[in-house]
Design an enzyme around this catalytic site. Structure first.
Site, PDB file in Angstrom:
ATOM      1  N   TYR A 291       0.981  -0.735  -0.110  1.00  0.00           N
ATOM      2  CA  TYR A 291      -0.139   0.018  -0.399  1.00  0.00           C
ATOM      3  C   TYR A 291       0.562   0.723   0.307  1.00  0.00           C
ATOM      4  CZ  TYR A 291      -3.037   3.984   1.376  1.00  0.00           C
ATOM      5  OH  TYR A 291      -3.994   4.681   2.243  1.00  0.00           O
TER       6      TYR A 291
ATOM      7  N   GLU B  75      -3.563   7.500  -3.683  1.00  0.00           N
ATOM      8  CA  GLU B  75      -3.528   5.872  -3.150  1.00  0.00           C
ATOM      9  C   GLU B  75      -3.174   5.100  -4.488  1.00  0.00           C
ATOM     10  OE1 GLU B  75      -7.312   5.076  -1.336  1.00  0.00           O
ATOM     11  OE2 GLU B  75      -5.950   4.788   0.732  1.00  0.00           O
TER      12      GLU B  75
END
Ligand code: GDP
Ligand code: MN
Length: 432
Positions: free
Chosen positions: A153, A241
């Site tokens: 991530y 993101e």
């Protein structure tokens, strides 16, 4: 006529009271970024990324099943990934109103792409991040699928508490980052970036290492992180993101998913990007509120209510009705409050065009009234508030809070108790 509306409001408020508290993790990761109304679809974000040297898969966009089939053939890939384009995340585990499960599908057969797209386009996709009924899918992305050997991530955020950008990463990607933050907070890594100096090689390298990229992959990941950061700055993003930020068995670091949010104050210098805005799918205000650990309930009156706690929300609702007014919405601030949350709360409350007055009813037990007062004055100034504001604060540090409000020189009406506050708010609306 007031009774049914009141009953409806009470039901909504009870729902609000019963909602589980938001994960503290969410607040650590994204709560302090600024308001985000411009949202791009994944394919638009990926176009920006690939134009700036960030590695994404080859893809086409389709808005009919037939186009999707053609795109799949044209890709001429060993395997294809078909992805519904909606702004919410969690698509992989979502369900369509057509019955189809999964907003992300892998297949080797272009014909299957056509069949799946038929069950996606024109139907609603419901995920953990959408309203219950889901969001209508108008486009699909048809991309070359790559094998993924590891999912990490990576996000870059503008973080108010650090007064600048922060890299947030975890070697445990692909999944809900909030869950990782809650169960394994030690697996969340952060790098604060000096916006003047820019991202340092050592920071990109350290993040790549923390994400678990080894050998030559480490340099590649660091290079991608730097490129993502430079893009973040160049396009005035408040958030980039990438989840998963993955690696392939062939040794490539690839951005498999992308979500970019923008600073809407930068519209004047990002005209091309803002022109891509698909206004038909604005994020529901409830979701926007949840990002800041605030709970939002929309109603159909004209008095915006800013409260802490569901009990106080219900009492405020009743007393507004009793005084002949109608609440436009409720924003529940909850417990541990930061000044920036108050500011976000005001942005959300005033985003509703029905709002003609704001009533603040905060009881400071855990909440420090002075923090609320500072948040209120800041929000009034920065948002150039145009509607009357009535404030009732009670509890911890209330005298300091009242001094802050009265010395602010802002047209804020103070109220001694809830009754007084409701009367003043209703009167300010009636005068108009
Ligand atoms: P989200 O569910 O909305 O976050 O959509 P993602 O784009 O993140 O896709 C969901 C999941 O599908 C990812 O976490 C991956 O595990 C998987 N996925 C997406 N693209 C590919 C791909 O090209 N190849 C493989 N093997 N899996 C993929
Ligand atoms: Mn994802």
């Amino acid at each position: 006529m007031a009774a049914p509306v009141g009953a409806q409001a009470r039901k909504l408020l009870r729902d609000l009271a019963l909602r589980p508290p938001l994960l503290a993790a969410r607040s650590q990761v994204v709560q302090l970024t600024s308001r985000r109304w411009l949202n791009l679809q994944e394919y638009q974000s990926k176009k920006l990324m690939s134009d700036n040297g960030v590695k994404v898969q080859r893809f086409f966009v389709a808005d009919t099943a037939n186009e999707a089939l053609e795109a799949a053939k044209r890709l001429n890939a060993k395997e294809i990934v078909l992805k519904a384009q909606i702004l919410a995340g969690g698509r992989g585990k979502g369900v369509f109103s057509s019955g189809l499960k999964g907003g992300v599908h892998l297949t080797k057969d272009p014909k299957v792409v056509g069949q799946l797209a038929k069950q996606m386009i024109g139907y609603n996709l419901a995920t953990k991040q959408t309203p219950k009924e889901g969001v209508k899918v108008k486009k699909v992305m048809v991309a070359e699928a790559l094998d993924i050997s590891r999912e990490t991530y990576l996000a870059i955020l503008m973080d108010r508490s650090c007064n600048g950008p922060v890299l947030v990463g975890s070697p445990q990607g692909g999944v809900d980052i909030e869950e990782v933050a809650a169960s394994n907070p030690e697996l969340i890594f952060k790098e604060q970036i000096d916006i003047i100096e820019g991202i340092k090689d050592s920071q990109a390298q350290r993040m790549a290492e923390n994400l678990g990229f080894l050998g030559p992959l480490k340099n590649q990941a660091a290079d991608q992180i730097k490129k993502l950061y430079n893009l973040f700055l160049k396009i005035d993003a408040t958030q980039v993101e990438v989840n998963p930020f993955g690696e392939t068995p062939e040794g490539q670091v690839v951005c498999f998913d992308a979500k970019i949010n923008f600073d809407d104050n930068a519209e004047f210098r990002q005209k091309d990007i803002f022109a891509m805005d698909d206004k038909s799918e604005n994020e529901p205000i409830e979701n926007e509120a949840a990002r800041y650990d605030l709970k939002y309930i929309g109603l159909d009156g004209n008095i915006a209510c800013f409260v802490n706690g569901a009990g106080l929300a219900m009492a405020t609702c009743d007393i507004i009705f009793l005084n002949g007014g109608k609440p436009a919405n409720f924003l529940d601030l909850g417990g541990g409050v930061k000044e920036s949350q108050v500011y976000q709360a005001f942005k959300l409350l005033t985003a509703d065009p029905k709002v003609e007055a704001i009533l603040v009813n905060i009881f400071g037990g855990i909440v420090n009234c002075a923090i609320i007062a500072n948040g209120i004055t800041k929000a009034c100034r920065e948002l150039e508030l145009k509607v009357p504001l009535v404030v009732r604060l009670e509890g911890t540090n209330v005298h300091e809070a009242q001094n802050i409000l009265s010395n602010s020189g802002l047209p804020i009406t103070s109220a001694v108790d809830l009754e007084d506050a409701a009367k003043k708010a209703v009167a300010s609306v009636a005068k108009k």
